[in-house]
Design a protein around this motif. Structure first.
Motif, mmCIF file in Angstrom:
data_model
loop_
_atom_site.group_PDB
_atom_site.id
_atom_site.type_symbol
_atom_site.label_atom_id
_atom_site.label_comp_id
_atom_site.label_asym_id
_atom_site.label_seq_id
_atom_site.Cartn_x
_atom_site.Cartn_y
_atom_site.Cartn_z
ATOM 1 N N PRO A 107 1.095 -1.156 -0.340
ATOM 2 C CA PRO A 107 -0.469 -0.028 0.041
ATOM 3 C C PRO A 107 0.772 1.131 0.251
ATOM 4 N N THR A 108 0.264 2.739 -0.720
ATOM 5 C CA THR A 108 1.171 3.499 -0.561
ATOM 6 C C THR A 108 0.501 4.366 0.871
ATOM 7 N N LEU A 109 1.801 4.879 1.485
ATOM 8 C CA LEU A 109 1.289 5.980 2.767
ATOM 9 C C LEU A 109 2.219 7.123 1.890
ATOM 10 N N ARG A 110 1.307 8.178 1.826
ATOM 11 C CA ARG A 110 1.490 9.837 2.426
ATOM 12 C C ARG A 110 1.352 10.161 3.625
ATOM 13 N N VAL A 111 2.807 10.611 3.781
ATOM 14 C CA VAL A 111 3.046 11.609 5.055
ATOM 15 C C VAL A 111 3.857 13.020 5.057
ATOM 16 N N MET A 112 3.706 13.529 5.315
ATOM 17 C CA MET A 112 3.829 15.087 5.555
ATOM 18 C C MET A 112 4.586 15.807 7.077
ATOM 19 N N VAL A 201 -0.328 3.201 13.278
ATOM 20 C CA VAL A 201 -0.942 3.425 12.290
ATOM 21 C C VAL A 201 -1.790 2.393 11.737
ATOM 22 N N ARG A 202 -3.235 2.236 11.485
ATOM 23 C CA ARG A 202 -3.650 0.775 11.059
ATOM 24 C C ARG A 202 -3.813 1.005 9.732
ATOM 25 N N VAL A 203 -3.192 0.529 8.861
ATOM 26 C CA VAL A 203 -2.748 0.990 7.332
ATOM 27 C C VAL A 203 -3.411 0.321 6.311
ATOM 28 N N PRO A 204 -4.700 0.037 5.883
ATOM 29 C CA PRO A 204 -5.065 -1.447 5.547
ATOM 30 C C PRO A 204 -4.076 -2.441 4.743
ATOM 31 N N GLY A 205 -4.041 -3.442 4.282
ATOM 32 C CA GLY A 205 -3.176 -3.979 3.880
ATOM 33 C C GLY A 205 -1.729 -3.947 4.203
ATOM 34 N N ALA A 206 -0.828 -3.217 5.167
ATOM 35 C CA ALA A 206 0.252 -3.568 5.570
ATOM 36 C C ALA A 206 0.373 -3.888 6.934
ATOM 37 N N PRO A 207 1.288 -4.024 7.949
ATOM 38 C CA PRO A 207 1.772 -4.291 8.653
ATOM 39 C C PRO A 207 1.621 -2.618 9.342
ATOM 40 N N ALA A 208 1.639 -3.558 10.972
ATOM 41 C CA ALA A 208 1.237 -2.430 11.964
ATOM 42 C C ALA A 208 2.396 -1.399 11.588
ATOM 43 N N ARG A 321 10.032 24.681 6.551
ATOM 44 C CA ARG A 321 9.705 23.974 5.028
ATOM 45 C C ARG A 321 9.189 22.392 5.878
ATOM 46 N N ALA A 322 7.582 21.997 5.122
ATOM 47 C CA ALA A 322 7.217 20.678 5.325
ATOM 48 C C ALA A 322 8.075 19.673 4.440
ATOM 49 N N VAL A 323 7.934 18.641 4.991
ATOM 50 C CA VAL A 323 8.593 17.224 4.342
ATOM 51 C C VAL A 323 6.996 16.408 3.877
ATOM 52 N N PHE A 324 6.904 16.132 2.599
ATOM 53 C CA PHE A 324 6.340 15.101 2.253
ATOM 54 C C PHE A 324 7.039 14.022 1.365
ATOM 55 N N ALA A 325 6.250 12.488 2.047
ATOM 56 C CA ALA A 325 6.769 11.814 0.990
ATOM 57 C C ALA A 325 6.116 10.513 0.881
ATOM 58 N N GLU A 326 6.041 9.978 -0.411
ATOM 59 C CA GLU A 326 5.165 9.567 -0.616
ATOM 60 C C GLU A 326 5.808 7.837 -0.833
ATOM 61 N N LEU A 327 5.561 7.417 0.943
ATOM 62 C CA LEU A 327 5.977 6.111 0.753
ATOM 63 C C LEU A 327 5.332 4.570 0.058
ATOM 64 N N VAL A 328 5.934 3.077 0.042
ATOM 65 C CA VAL A 328 5.496 2.090 -0.357
ATOM 66 C C VAL A 328 6.074 1.158 0.952
ATOM 67 N N LEU A 329 4.739 1.126 1.384
ATOM 68 C CA LEU A 329 4.732 -0.161 2.628
ATOM 69 C C LEU A 329 4.620 -1.540 1.706
ATOM 70 N N PRO A 330 5.458 -2.735 3.627
ATOM 71 C CA PRO A 330 5.651 -3.685 2.915
ATOM 72 C C PRO A 330 3.890 -4.435 2.823
#
Length: 333
Positions: A107-112, A201-208, A321-330
């Protein structure tokens, strides 16, 4: 009578010797700086503060190399080249994206992450960035009661309804906001006096996914250097066999600091470094136009996490400045 031919070499050799000496003197500070960077020689004030500006010094190190080459001074040129190569090995990898092969496509997780500067950052601007970037998890530092109220009024909780919030006066507060459900909310109390909010954080389709809003104290001088080292050393390690770990925030440190590299070495990688955006500066972005920017704000993801992109955003009302990252979880097992 002494001939012209006999005196000429003496006249010419003296300026040549002085030019060589001047070149060596010019190279010496760059050599010392590169050695401090390579071997992690952060002995305290002002070395800790100065080492943050290594990318600028790395660029300037090309000047003595060019002078040595132009004046045909072989050994100074060799020494200057070694120094420049050492700097390049330390700095240039942050500018080159790393291949993301071998990371499971989950799953993709977008964080800032954003430092609100005593809660004064423009809440509407933050909320717009969250919505425009489809941010799933937001980490906040320098989080005050006023900042919490302002973010709520701007509609942040409509987009990120789950939160672990620990406001404090001045710079000590911290928060984590999430689109997904949270568990195990709490905070870490650091020696420097700041707190770091954390939650699973409980992300659907990813580990905790365990997220922590990081904020070690700033190394402002001799008195605060010890708490800076202690706060960085207290940052949690990633757990390769457990939850996915994300550390996001204002670390008051750059990748040129050995103490921060030791945090990364606890099982993380720096998302901006992986994405080739590691030289994007994040502080100071206020009226201090004369102050060279440095990279103090980071998203650290554990080694199982892929990085698609990192974007740095300026926010009204704060010097970070804010840091935005688009991550890919296992994927979850």
């Amino acid at each position: 009578m002494v001939s012209t031919e006999e005196t000429l070499p003496l006249v010419v050799s003296r300026p040549r010797r002085w030019l060589t000496v001047l070149l060596w003197l010019f190279i010496a500070p760059f050599a010392g700086w590169s050695a401090a960077r390579v071997f992690g020689l952060e002995s305290g004030y002002p070395t800790i503060q100065l080492i943050a500006f290594t990318p600028y010094v790395a660029l300037a190190s090309l000047v003595p190399l060019a002078l040595a080459l132009l004046t045909k001074r072989i050994w100074p040129a060799v020494a200057a080249a070694v120094v420049a190569i050492a700097f390049a090995a330390c700095v240039l990898p942050r500018w080159i994206p790393d291949p993301d092969a071998g990371v499971p496509a989950g799953p993709t997780l977008r964080v800032m992450s954003v430092n609100m500067l005593y809660g004064q950052a423009d809440p509407g601007h933050i909320v717009r960035l969250v919505r425009d970037g489809a941010v799933d998890v937001l980490a906040v530092q320098e989080y005050t009661d006023e900042g919490r109220t302002a973010l709520r009024a701007a509609g942040l909780e409509e987009t990120l309804p789950n939160s672990a919030t620990y406001p404090r006066d001045d710079a000590g507060g911290s928060a984590v906001y999430s689109r997904f459900p949270l568990a195990d909310q709490g905070y870490r109390q650091l020696a420097g006096g700041f707190v770091q909010a954390h939650a699973a954080v409980r992300v659907p389709g990813a580990p905790a996914v365990r997220v922590e809003s990081a904020h070690p104290c700033a190394p402002m001088g001799r008195a605060s250097d010890a708490c800076w080292l202690a706060d960085l050393a207290a940052q949690p390690a990633a757990t390769p066999g457990g939850p996915v770990n994300l550390l996001m925030g204002d670390f008051n440190a750059t990748l040129d600091h050995e103490a921060f590299r030791q945090v990364v070495a606890k099982g993380y990688h720096d998302a901006a470094d992986v994405a080739g955006a590691g030289l994007s500066t994040s502080w100071p972005y206020d009226n201090r136009w004369y102050f060279p920017g440095v990279t103090l704000d980071h998203v650290l993801a554990d080694a199982r996490v892929g990085v698609r992109k990192v974007v740095i955003h300026r926010i009204t009302g704060t010097d970070h400045r804010a840091v935005f990252a688009e991550l890919v979880l296992p994927r979850a097992d």
